[in-house]
Scaffold this motif. Structure first.
Motif, PDB file in Angstrom:
ATOM      1  N   PRO A  54       0.549  -1.700   0.245  1.00 19.85           N
ATOM      2  CA  PRO A  54       0.149   0.095   0.463  1.00 19.85           C
ATOM      3  C   PRO A  54       0.249   1.301  -0.073  1.00 19.85           C
ATOM      4  O   PRO A  54       2.068   1.454   0.663  1.00 19.85           O
ATOM      5  N   LEU A  65       2.256   2.145   7.936  1.00 25.41           N
ATOM      6  CA  LEU A  65       1.597   2.268   6.509  1.00 25.41           C
ATOM      7  C   LEU A  65       2.545   3.924   6.031  1.00 25.41           C
ATOM      8  O   LEU A  65       3.213   3.791   5.580  1.00 25.41           O
ATOM      9  N   GLY A  85       0.019  -5.730   2.357  1.00 21.92           N
ATOM     10  CA  GLY A  85      -0.517  -4.956   3.283  1.00 21.92           C
ATOM     11  C   GLY A  85      -0.449  -6.469   4.111  1.00 21.92           C
ATOM     12  O   GLY A  85      -0.762  -5.900   5.381  1.00 21.92           O
ATOM     13  N   LEU A 113      -7.571  -1.020   5.856  1.00 23.56           N
ATOM     14  CA  LEU A 113      -7.227  -1.053   4.285  1.00 23.56           C
ATOM     15  C   LEU A 113      -7.813  -0.211   3.056  1.00 23.56           C
ATOM     16  O   LEU A 113      -7.859   1.066   2.576  1.00 23.56           O
ATOM     17  N   THR A 133      -1.692   0.562  -5.047  1.00 21.73           N
ATOM     18  CA  THR A 133      -0.782  -0.309  -4.411  1.00 21.73           C
ATOM     19  C   THR A 133       0.449   0.545  -5.496  1.00 21.73           C
ATOM     20  O   THR A 133       0.316   0.717  -6.786  1.00 21.73           O
TER      21      THR A 133
END
Lengths: 288, 265
Positions: free
Chosen positions: B144, B204, B212, B239, B251
């Motif tokens: 991500p 993240l 992820g 997410l 992504t």
């Protein structure tokens, strides 16, 4: 010493000061009634997102010129060269042919965020002209300075017209002649607007500003750009064309902004007033 | 040593900033100085008020006006950019005692920060990258990519709910966590988040290599009380939610290819 100045670098005859109120109209319905658009670099430099997107879209449809607010050319604090370099980046990015500022100051040891009256003195002429030259050196181009509305003349040792001319000559820069400011000052300081107009150096004029102003209850005129242009100012604009020939002219409206259609009517008035003098201008230009 | 010119200018501006404590220059009529004073204080007040509508409403006129005039009198702002005046005002609020005001509005600085943050993100020169993230990518299988214009904010007071009808006296017992983000359409979005999503957001931000799924596996160790299946399901939904709001852009696409699928026929 001074080179002969060429014809105005401003692209077109009639322009409009950009406001957020109608920026989306300008982008979605581009109009040939607007030859060029004027922006304040302070509202656009170093800004991303919707601001950058809007400016890019405006630039796709209209030539842009810049009219600064915060450079404080007559101010006591050192010239903000970092900011000036940001402005230079903006001028380059959008191929801006002219950057104008005010013959004014807006700082002491900090910013005050409006246009203050430079004392009309010989010392101030030298000080301000030196800073204009410094700005021109950093930008690598000539800038224009605007005669401002002033409500007080602290430390005055010379007349306003004499002061303006002295700075222009000493700095060797363009003049942005603001017709509304001449009118406002002529009322607030009791002089004849046409006499003042005729003392301005035609060969230095880059373009003109015209705007509306606010009348205080006691008769003091405040240059708010918040009303339609009034008849005496229209008359003075006609007199300007009759005296100097046609110059690019920009309509300013910063408060109480009406629908774009109303501003376009005022711009059409400007165009009509220019019409009789267009042939005359070619002759005048030839004379230089 | 100041020159004559500097003297004249400083006398002029001193009175404009603080008319009660600095005399009007002898050669200028008071009425004309008043005209300048109104222009300046109106400009500064409107630049500040545009950024802090809730704070202004809570403090109320005429105290708000007085506060902005106090700022103008005592603070020396160095930005030539009008939209940066609110940042100077916020810093001044934080650095100035204003004891009574801060007692009456204990959330003053947090609310000011929250309202300023919306403007700060709106003008932030950084743009969302046009390449490098596949918005349709599988967030569990792929890596991500976080929006560089997403900010996690933590406040003691629920600043996002404060208004004329809700003026809390004390901070909440648990911190209020929010994500504020400038979205692809340039609008500013807000999301109230729980500690799990806050931790996920932090992870993240530091993550450049894990998918992820791998990230969720790693984080589960920190939340042993939550059963694995529930954690995975919750993480997956989170997410997706972050992606819906442009907090996650998609992504990661390897450098040199424009789309994940197009790069390897």
């Amino acid at each position: 010493m001074h080179q002969t100045m060429s014809t105005s670098p401003v692209p077109g005859r009639v322009g409009l000061g950009l406001r957020r109120e109608f920026v989306d109209d300008l982008i979605t319905r581009p109009t040939s009634a607007i030859d060029f658009v004027e922006i304040a670099p302070e509202n656009w430099v170093n800004m991303g997102g919707r601001h950058r997107a809007q400016l890019q879209a405006v630039a796709e449809h209209y030539p842009i010129i810049c009219h600064g607010l915060s450079l404080s050319l007559g101010g006591p604090a050192p010239l903000d060269t970092d900011f000036l370099k940001q402005v230079k980046g903006l001028l380059n990015e959008y191929q801006v042919p002219l950057y104008s500022e005010h013959l004014s100051y807006c700082t002491d040891d900090g910013h005050l965020y409006d246009l203050l009256p430079i004392p009309f003195t010989e010392e101030a002429v030298k000080h301000t002209a030196r800073r204009i030259r410094q700005a021109q050196d950093i930008l690598g181009r000539r800038i224009a300075i605007e005669n401002v509305s002033y409500y007080a003349a602290p430390g005055q040792q010379m007349g306003e017209a004499e002061f303006v001319r002295a700075v222009l000559d000493e700095a060797d820069c363009w003049l942005l002649l603001d017709v509304n400011n001449i009118y406002v000052n002529s009322v607030n300081h009791g002089y004849n607007a046409i006499d003042f107009l005729r003392t301005m150096p035609a060969r230095r004029i880059a373009y003109l500003h015209v705007a509306g102003h606010f009348v205080e209850p006691d008769g003091l005129l405040i240059d708010t750009h918040g009303m339609p242009v009034i008849d005496p100012v229209w008359e003075l604009l006609k007199e300007t064309y009759a005296t100097f020939g046609v110059y690019p002219t920009l309509l300013e409206r910063d408060f109480n902004v009406p629908p774009l259609s109303e501003l376009l009517i005022e711009m059409e008035t400007i165009r009509q007033f220019q019409q009789p003098w267009l042939a005359e201008t070619r002759t005048l230009a030839h004379a230089y | 040593m100041r020159t004559d010119l500097e003297h004249t200018q400083h006398r002029f501006t001193a009175h404009l900033r603080d008319p009660l404590n600095a005399a009007c220059p002898a050669d200028v009529p008071a009425r004309r100085m008043q005209a300048y004073r109104e222009l300046l204080t109106n400009n500064v007040e409107s630049a500040i008020s545009a950024c802090f509508p809730v704070l202004k409403e809570l403090v109320g006129e005429p105290r708000w006006r007085h506060l902005t005039e106090q700022f103008f009198a005592t603070h020396r702002a160095h930005t030539p950019i009008y939209r940066e005046i609110p940042a100077e005002f916020r810093a001044w609020l934080a650095a100035t005692p204003l004891i009574d005001l801060k007692q009456e509005f204990p959330y003053l600085l947090e609310l000011a920060h929250y309202e300023w943050m919306e403007l700060a993100l709106d003008i932030e020169p950084t743009e969302i990258p046009e390449t490098g993230a596949d918005p349709h990518g599988d967030l569990l299988a792929g890596i991500p990519v976080l929006n560089p214009l997403a900010r996690m904010l933590t406040y003691g007071y629920p600043v996002h709910r404060i208004g004329p009808d809700f003026r809390p006296k004390d901070p909440d017992t648990v911190p209020n966590r929010l994500i504020m983000v400038r979205q692809r359409d340039h609008g500013i979005g807000f999301l109230e988040i729980n500690p799990l999503v806050a931790r996920l957001f932090e992870a993240l931000r530091e993550n450049h290599t894990d998918s992820g799924q791998a990230l969720l596996n790693r984080l589960h160790v920190e939340f042993p009380a939550i059963p694995s299946a529930a954690f995975q399901a919750g993480g997956s939904v989170a997410l997706q939610e972050l992606a819906t709001r442009d907090i996650i852009l998609g992504t990661r696409i390897p450098d040199g290819s424009t789309t994940r699928h197009g790069a390897y026929p």
